[in-house]
Each structure stands twice: as structure tokens, then as C-alpha cells.
Scaffold this active site. Structure first.
Site, PDB file in Angstrom:
ATOM      1  N   THR A 184       0.861  -1.178   0.000  1.00  0.00           N
ATOM      2  CA  THR A 184       0.000   0.000   0.000  1.00  0.00           C
ATOM      3  C   THR A 184       0.903   1.236   0.000  1.00  0.00           C
ATOM      4  O   THR A 184       1.661   1.435   0.947  1.00  0.00           O
ATOM      5  CB  THR A 184      -0.911   0.020   1.249  1.00  0.00           C
ATOM      6  OG1 THR A 184      -1.644  -1.198   1.284  1.00  0.00           O
ATOM      7  CG2 THR A 184      -1.866   1.186   1.197  1.00  0.00           C
TER       8      THR A 184
ATOM      9  N   LYS B 232      -8.037   1.647  -3.017  1.00  0.00           N
ATOM     10  CA  LYS B 232      -7.725   1.187  -1.658  1.00  0.00           C
ATOM     11  C   LYS B 232      -7.847   2.332  -0.643  1.00  0.00           C
ATOM     12  O   LYS B 232      -8.435   2.171   0.428  1.00  0.00           O
ATOM     13  CB  LYS B 232      -6.307   0.607  -1.655  1.00  0.00           C
ATOM     14  CG  LYS B 232      -5.665   0.470  -0.323  1.00  0.00           C
ATOM     15  CD  LYS B 232      -5.623  -0.943   0.191  1.00  0.00           C
ATOM     16  CE  LYS B 232      -5.117  -0.969   1.631  1.00  0.00           C
ATOM     17  NZ  LYS B 232      -5.286  -2.227   2.272  1.00  0.00           N
TER      18      LYS B 232
ATOM     19  N   LYS C 112      -1.520   4.838   8.737  1.00  0.00           N
ATOM     20  CA  LYS C 112      -0.669   4.963   7.540  1.00  0.00           C
ATOM     21  C   LYS C 112      -1.543   5.169   6.288  1.00  0.00           C
ATOM     22  O   LYS C 112      -1.303   6.073   5.488  1.00  0.00           O
ATOM     23  CB  LYS C 112       0.163   3.688   7.373  1.00  0.00           C
ATOM     24  CG  LYS C 112       0.919   3.633   6.054  1.00  0.00           C
ATOM     25  CD  LYS C 112       1.332   2.225   5.653  1.00  0.00           C
ATOM     26  CE  LYS C 112       1.614   2.184   4.155  1.00  0.00           C
ATOM     27  NZ  LYS C 112       1.901   0.865   3.634  1.00  0.00           N
TER      28      LYS C 112
HETATM   29  P1  NAD Z   1       5.600  -6.362   7.276  1.00  0.00           P
HETATM   30  O1  NAD Z   1       6.394  -5.299   7.935  1.00  0.00           O
HETATM   31  O2  NAD Z   1       5.192  -7.563   8.076  1.00  0.00           O
HETATM   32  O3  NAD Z   1       6.381  -6.917   5.982  1.00  0.00           O
HETATM   33  C1  NAD Z   1       7.183  -6.121   5.134  1.00  0.00           C
HETATM   34  C2  NAD Z   1       8.450  -6.910   4.855  1.00  0.00           C
HETATM   35  O4  NAD Z   1       9.236  -6.211   3.901  1.00  0.00           O
HETATM   36  C3  NAD Z   1       9.325  -7.087   6.112  1.00  0.00           C
HETATM   37  O5  NAD Z   1       9.552  -8.468   6.339  1.00  0.00           O
HETATM   38  C4  NAD Z   1      10.620  -6.332   5.758  1.00  0.00           C
HETATM   39  O6  NAD Z   1      11.784  -6.943   6.299  1.00  0.00           O
HETATM   40  C5  NAD Z   1      10.606  -6.427   4.244  1.00  0.00           C
HETATM   41  N1  NAD Z   1      11.418  -5.423   3.573  1.00  0.00           N
HETATM   42  C6  NAD Z   1      11.402  -4.085   3.719  1.00  0.00           C
HETATM   43  N2  NAD Z   1      12.287  -3.502   2.876  1.00  0.00           N
HETATM   44  C7  NAD Z   1      12.862  -4.513   2.167  1.00  0.00           C
HETATM   45  C8  NAD Z   1      13.828  -4.569   1.134  1.00  0.00           C
HETATM   46  N3  NAD Z   1      14.403  -3.472   0.651  1.00  0.00           N
HETATM   47  N4  NAD Z   1      14.182  -5.769   0.646  1.00  0.00           N
HETATM   48  C9  NAD Z   1      13.618  -6.900   1.137  1.00  0.00           C
HETATM   49  N5  NAD Z   1      12.674  -6.919   2.102  1.00  0.00           N
HETATM   50  C10 NAD Z   1      12.310  -5.740   2.610  1.00  0.00           C
HETATM   51  O7  NAD Z   1       4.316  -5.644   6.648  1.00  0.00           O
HETATM   52  P2  NAD Z   1       2.961  -6.339   6.139  1.00  0.00           P
HETATM   53  O8  NAD Z   1       1.950  -6.340   7.236  1.00  0.00           O
HETATM   54  O9  NAD Z   1       3.314  -7.611   5.429  1.00  0.00           O
HETATM   55  O10 NAD Z   1       2.470  -5.249   5.085  1.00  0.00           O
HETATM   56  C11 NAD Z   1       3.047  -5.121   3.797  1.00  0.00           C
HETATM   57  C12 NAD Z   1       2.242  -4.136   2.999  1.00  0.00           C
HETATM   58  O11 NAD Z   1       0.898  -4.587   2.892  1.00  0.00           O
HETATM   59  C13 NAD Z   1       2.200  -2.729   3.601  1.00  0.00           C
HETATM   60  O12 NAD Z   1       2.299  -1.797   2.549  1.00  0.00           O
HETATM   61  C14 NAD Z   1       0.839  -2.695   4.283  1.00  0.00           C
HETATM   62  O13 NAD Z   1       0.325  -1.370   4.366  1.00  0.00           O
HETATM   63  C15 NAD Z   1       0.013  -3.563   3.353  1.00  0.00           C
HETATM   64  N6  NAD Z   1      -1.142  -4.219   3.965  1.00  0.00           N
HETATM   65  C16 NAD Z   1      -1.037  -4.830   5.181  1.00  0.00           C
HETATM   66  C17 NAD Z   1      -2.152  -5.458   5.739  1.00  0.00           C
HETATM   67  C18 NAD Z   1      -2.073  -6.151   7.088  1.00  0.00           C
HETATM   68  O14 NAD Z   1      -3.123  -6.480   7.654  1.00  0.00           O
HETATM   69  N7  NAD Z   1      -0.875  -6.437   7.606  1.00  0.00           N
HETATM   70  C19 NAD Z   1      -3.393  -5.438   5.066  1.00  0.00           C
HETATM   71  C20 NAD Z   1      -3.454  -4.841   3.806  1.00  0.00           C
HETATM   72  C21 NAD Z   1      -2.328  -4.225   3.263  1.00  0.00           C
END
Ligand code: NAD
Length: 302
Positions: free
Chosen positions: A99, A174, A249
Site C-alpha cells: 500500500t 484502496k 498509515k
Molecule cells: P511487514 O512489515 O510484516 O512486511 C514487510 C516486509 O518487507 C518485512 O519483512 C521487511 O523486512 C521487508 N522489507 C522491507 N524492505 C525490504 C527490502 N528493501 N528488501 C527486502 N525486504 C524488505 O508488513 P505487512 O503487514 O506484510 O504489510 C506489507 C504491505 O501490505 C504494507 O504496505 C501494508 O500497508 C500492506 N497491507 C497490510 C495489511 C495487514 O493487515 N498487515 C493489510 C493490507 C495491506
């Protein structure tokens, strides 16, 4: 079957990558956090030593990163390292499921296309539960021809795939959805607190509103008071669910879009401020329905 490079194997990316493996695709993954990578390996993802190594044999690159800055850094590279765009084979399909700002999504697509790739934004709704079950809703910004090509692949991760227009269209849908969700959760919370003070039981008010014109998802699925909907986070000490920090966010992204389009959204802007304050005061780790506690704690008249 497709050779996929998957960057960002966190709470969402991990189970989404696992579903792609289950659907028969070859998935090579990378995450900066070693524990996230090893958890993904247990579900059949092949580990890469870096983002560049991950992309080497990929037809398709999927990113699931915290935000727009992470996305653009990964696409562009830096410190002498090439980014995904430069390292990928010509004509690679780039799908970003994170997102991010509408503007960042459009920039990412423009830069990928300028290098001869195809690009899609496909943010998701449905949380970790939906990511694990493969029932996410994916909102897709893509050229018409690219959408037809990408839809079957996205179906391995989601139950509902909606084409929302060109680049940035998925992110736009979204943030509009979440602006309504935040506003409706605050409105439902205010009704329950007012009802409490007027002597109504939660059950009586729920029975009326859930079948009358106040009916909405914030009430019938994520009811912010314990009791009426046994599966809602309110019955589990407001453990997320959908964390208030993530809602804050997403509302920040909505505010950026409101400014960029010169749109006045009084309720949405107020909801953004309420969630930002809640997260800053330490509520970010709670489910976003815990906002009812701040409504209950407010003093004075409107
Ligand atoms: P998260 O923090 O659990 O996962 C993100 C991952 O990206 C982490 O493991 C981090 O180490 C990795 N990362 C960051 N920079 C990196 C790089 N340069 N190279 C490799 N890995 C890297 O977050 P999440 O909950 O999985 O959310 C991910 C996205 O999905 C976000 O944008 C969030 O807004 C969106 N989202 C989350 C949810 C939810 O319920 N968690 C729901 C809908 C959308």
C-alpha cells in the site's frame, strides 16, 4: 507456470508467496529479515541472497513492502547496487502489492515501463487472515492488456480481483475504501458510547443497527464493543485484526491524495487526525476498532 521473484516476505508477503507456491509457480524470495525468509522457505519458497539475485531468472516480480519509499528504493537500487528495474530481464512483469501513495505507484510504473517492463499496482484488502486463506481482494491499476495477463496469477492470492483503471488506480481505490472504513468505525463507536450513556445495551443497539440503515462492515464484522459479534477483535482485547498503525498509515496516504487533488473531505480528514493521534499515543498495535476507547474517554460536548 510462472517464475516469480517475491520481495518482502513479512506478515502479508509470506502467506501470499506460499499460496503462489501452492498454485504451482516457482517462487524465489528475498527479505532483509532472515527469519521472514526462513519462514517462507518452509512453505516452499526458494531463498535468494539478495534482491538482485532474486530477480535474475524471474518472469514476474512481486513486491510486498512497508511503503512507497521502500518500493522506489527497491526498484531504483542505490549505493552502487542496481535496483530491480535494472537487474530484471527485459519485459519482466512488475506487480506491487504494497500500500503506497498513488503518486509513488504511478512513478514506479512509469520508471518500470521506461525500462521496457510492464507494471501493475495491486494493493490488497483482507489482512493476514485473507492472505493466508488466499481470499484477499486485489485492487488493480494496469493497462487493459496487462490486466488480462495478470488476473490468473493474482487469483492464486485473492478471491476477488477488480480492475480499477490505469497505473495508480488500485491504490486510489484502496485509500478511498479505507477512508470510508475509518470514518464508519468512528461513527459506529460514537453510537455505542452514546447508547451506553442513554441506557441501551450493546445487544439491543446492535440488533437494531445491524438490520436498519446503520448497517455496515464496521458494525457487523468488526463490531467495536465485545458481545454482539463474537469473532470481532473487541472480544480478544483488541488484538489485530487490522492494526490502528496501518489504518493511520493508509489515512496519511488518503490525506496526500486529498491535497494532490484539491479535495475537501471533512470526515475523512478528521478520521485521519483521530487515528494519527491514537497511534502516536501508543494505540498503534491495537486493532483499529479500539478507537472506541478514545471515544469513551473524550470529555465535554461536541
Ligand atoms: P511487514 O512489515 O510484516 O512486511 C514487510 C516486509 O518487507 C518485512 O519483512 C521487511 O523486512 C521487508 N522489507 C522491507 N524492505 C525490504 C527490502 N528493501 N528488501 C527486502 N525486504 C524488505 O508488513 P505487512 O503487514 O506484510 O504489510 C506489507 C504491505 O501490505 C504494507 O504496505 C501494508 O500497508 C500492506 N497491507 C497490510 C495489511 C495487514 O493487515 N498487515 C493489510 C493490507 C495491506
Amino acid at each position: 507456470m510462472t517464475a516469480i521473484g517475491f520481495l518482502g516476505l513479512g506478515n502479508m508477503g509470506g502467506p501470499m508467496a506460499a499460496n503462489l507456491v501452492r498454485a504451482g509457480h516457482t517462487v524465489t524470495g528475498f527479505d532483509l529479515v532472515p527469519e521472514a525468509l526462513s519462514a517462507a522457505v518452509e512453505s516452499g519458497v526458494r531463498p535468494a541472497g539478495s534482491a538482485v539475485e532474486m530477480v535474475a531468472d524471474a518472469d514476474t516480480v512481486i513486491t510486498m513492502l512497508p511503503g512507497g519509499r521502500h518500493l522506489l528504493d527497491a526498484y531504483r537500487g542505490g549505493d552502487g547496487e542496481p535496483g530491480l528495474i535494472a537487474a530484471a530481464r527485459p519485459g519482466t512483469l512488475f506487480i506491487d502489492c504494497s500500500t503506497v501513495d498513488v503518486a509513488d505507484a504511478r512513478t514506479a510504473a512509469t520508471e518500470a515501463e521506461a525500462a521496457g517492463h510492464r507494471a501493475v499496482d495491486a494493493p490488497v484488502s483482507g489482512g493476514v487472515v485473507g492472505a493466508t486463506a488466499g481470499t484477499l481482494t486485489l485492487m488493480v491499476g494496469a493497462r487493459e492488456t496487462v490486466f488480462s495477463e495478470v488476473e490468473p496469477l493474482l487469483s492464486a492470492m485473492g478471491g476477488r480481483i477488480v480492475h480499477c483503471g490505469g497505473a495508480g488506480g488500485g491504490q486510489a481505490a484502496k485509500l478511498c475504501n479505507n477512508m470510508v472504513l475509518a470514518s464508519s468505525m468512528i461513527a459506529v463507536s460514537e453510537a455505542f458510547v452514546l447508547g451506553e450513556r442513554l441506557g441501551l445495551t450493546h445487544e439491543a443497539l446492535f440488533d437494531v443497527m445491524s438490520t436498519a440503515s446503520a448497517q455496515c462492515w464496521s458494525l457487523t464484522t468488526y463490531c467495536p464493543v465485545p458481545g454482539p459479534v463474537p469473532t470481532s477483535p473487541a472480544n480478544d482485547d483488541y488484538r489485530p485484526g487490522f492494526a490502528a498503525a496501518l489504518m493511520a498509515k493508509d489515512l496519511g496516504l488518503a490525506l496526500n491524495a486529498l491535497r494532490a487533488t484539491d479535495t475537501m473531505a471533512e470526515i475523512g480528514s478528521r478520521a485521519a487526525r483521530i487515528y494519527a493521534e491514537f497511534a502516536a499515543a501508543g494505540g498503534g498495535g491495537h486493532d483499529f476498532s479500539a478507537i472506541v476507547e478514545t471515544v469513551r474517554a473524550r470529555e465535554g460536548r461536541t
